[in-house]
Scaffold this active site. Sequence first.
Site, PDB file in Angstrom:
ATOM      1  N   CYS A 110       0.882  -1.172   0.000  1.00  0.00           N
ATOM      2  CA  CYS A 110       0.000   0.000   0.000  1.00  0.00           C
ATOM      3  C   CYS A 110       0.915   1.215   0.000  1.00  0.00           C
ATOM      4  CB  CYS A 110      -0.867  -0.026   1.264  1.00  0.00           C
ATOM      5  SG  CYS A 110      -1.873   1.439   1.508  1.00  0.00           S
ATOM      6  N   ASN A 111       0.785   2.056  -1.011  1.00  0.00           N
ATOM      7  CA  ASN A 111       1.660   3.225  -1.102  1.00  0.00           C
ATOM      8  C   ASN A 111       1.374   4.221   0.013  1.00  0.00           C
ATOM      9  OD1 ASN A 111       3.246   3.279  -3.894  1.00  0.00           O
ATOM     10  ND2 ASN A 111       1.301   2.232  -4.171  1.00  0.00           N
ATOM     11  N   CYS A 170      -0.273   4.026  -6.420  1.00  0.00           N
ATOM     12  CA  CYS A 170      -1.348   3.463  -5.600  1.00  0.00           C
ATOM     13  C   CYS A 170      -1.574   2.056  -6.120  1.00  0.00           C
ATOM     14  CB  CYS A 170      -2.622   4.297  -5.740  1.00  0.00           C
ATOM     15  SG  CYS A 170      -4.069   3.507  -5.004  1.00  0.00           S
ATOM     16  N   THR A 171      -1.645   1.096  -5.210  1.00  0.00           N
ATOM     17  CA  THR A 171      -1.690  -0.296  -5.667  1.00  0.00           C
ATOM     18  C   THR A 171      -3.013  -0.669  -6.353  1.00  0.00           C
ATOM     19  OG1 THR A 171      -2.223  -0.929  -3.388  1.00  0.00           O
ATOM     20  CG2 THR A 171       0.057  -1.180  -4.098  1.00  0.00           C
ATOM     21  N   HIS A 172      -4.006   0.205  -6.273  1.00  0.00           N
ATOM     22  CA  HIS A 172      -5.249  -0.038  -7.026  1.00  0.00           C
ATOM     23  C   HIS A 172      -5.091   0.275  -8.518  1.00  0.00           C
ATOM     24  CE1 HIS A 172      -7.239  -0.146  -3.142  1.00  0.00           C
ATOM     25  NE2 HIS A 172      -8.353  -0.505  -3.729  1.00  0.00           N
TER      26      HIS A 172
HETATM   27  N1  DGL Z   1      -3.892   0.731  -1.779  1.00  0.00           N
HETATM   28  C1  DGL Z   1      -3.723   2.094  -1.329  1.00  0.00           C
HETATM   29  C2  DGL Z   1      -2.426   2.698  -1.891  1.00  0.00           C
HETATM   30  O1  DGL Z   1      -1.635   2.024  -2.552  1.00  0.00           O
HETATM   31  C3  DGL Z   1      -4.879   2.974  -1.708  1.00  0.00           C
HETATM   32  C4  DGL Z   1      -6.204   2.586  -1.148  1.00  0.00           C
HETATM   33  C5  DGL Z   1      -6.634   3.398   0.046  1.00  0.00           C
HETATM   34  O2  DGL Z   1      -6.837   4.614  -0.066  1.00  0.00           O
HETATM   35  O3  DGL Z   1      -6.756   2.762   1.087  1.00  0.00           O
HETATM   36  O4  DGL Z   1      -2.180   3.864  -1.666  1.00  0.00           O
END
Ligand code: DGL
Length: 270
Positions: A70-71, A195-197
């Site tokens: 998670c970034n 962002c991993t999404h």
């Molecule tokens: N997966 C999170 C990232 O890489 C973003 C999702 C969130 O906001 O929780 O930043």
Amino acid sequence: MPIGVFDSGLGGLTILRSLQRRLPDQAFVYLGDNANTPYGTRDAYDVFDLTTKSVQTLFDKGCELVIIACNTASASALHRMQVSWLPEGHKRVLGVFVPMIENLTRRDWGDNAPPTHTGLENVAVFATQSTIESAAFPREMKFRARDVNVVGHACDGLVDAIESGDRALSMALVEQHVSALLSRLPKPQAAVLGCTHYPIVESMFRAALPEGTKLLSQPAIVAEATSDYLKRHPRYKEVGDTAYYTTGAVEKVGRMAEMFLGQMVNWQKV
Ligand code: DGL
């Protein structure tokens, strides 16, 4: 022992999939904090508390090495965790942030020499609001690369649109966010999906960015860096399958996760 992979929700599955491909025999335990997602709009104290709680859960499940996929958590909590929270011994926490900086600047993280000419002039970063506010990305880039201009943009609403599976809304948001960034940096040399999404909508970013912009693939870069790390630290290797845990509602998470994994898996509640 299995390697822990943690994310605020489902985005970390893009990293997990790449790790599974690169290290097909390795055992993993995935934990998504779906009960508290998103982290991207939370402040750094909140992200630190939630992240340490989940990493402790992974330690309790026998993981000694945890990857923060998670970034947002990597940018705003990881450094503090490594300096003041990690217990003595062999427990280690790595983030998805460091391998990206190493890849872009072609310098090892531990190389504290003054900034050098890396050939990088303009880098675009798309991420959550918390990651952009942490300013961790431009700070670490400038620490290593002279003359680099890093322009970040918070892609508000995009994580929710991706999680809800709304492709049309995701597309509209990507176009809107890319165009906002391009108005400040018309020709980025490289773009980071921080962002991993976002790898789920990578093709939308590619279509919206100018031709010739290099788009970095975080899942591939993190998997390669982890494989290197395991060569240097074989004690963290273990053959086995992947276990999937969530703090959220198991059935709903299972349905949504299928989009990220391309298959149904068995989720357990922590
Ligand atoms: N997966 C999170 C990232 O890489 C973003 C999702 C969130 O906001 O929780 O930043």
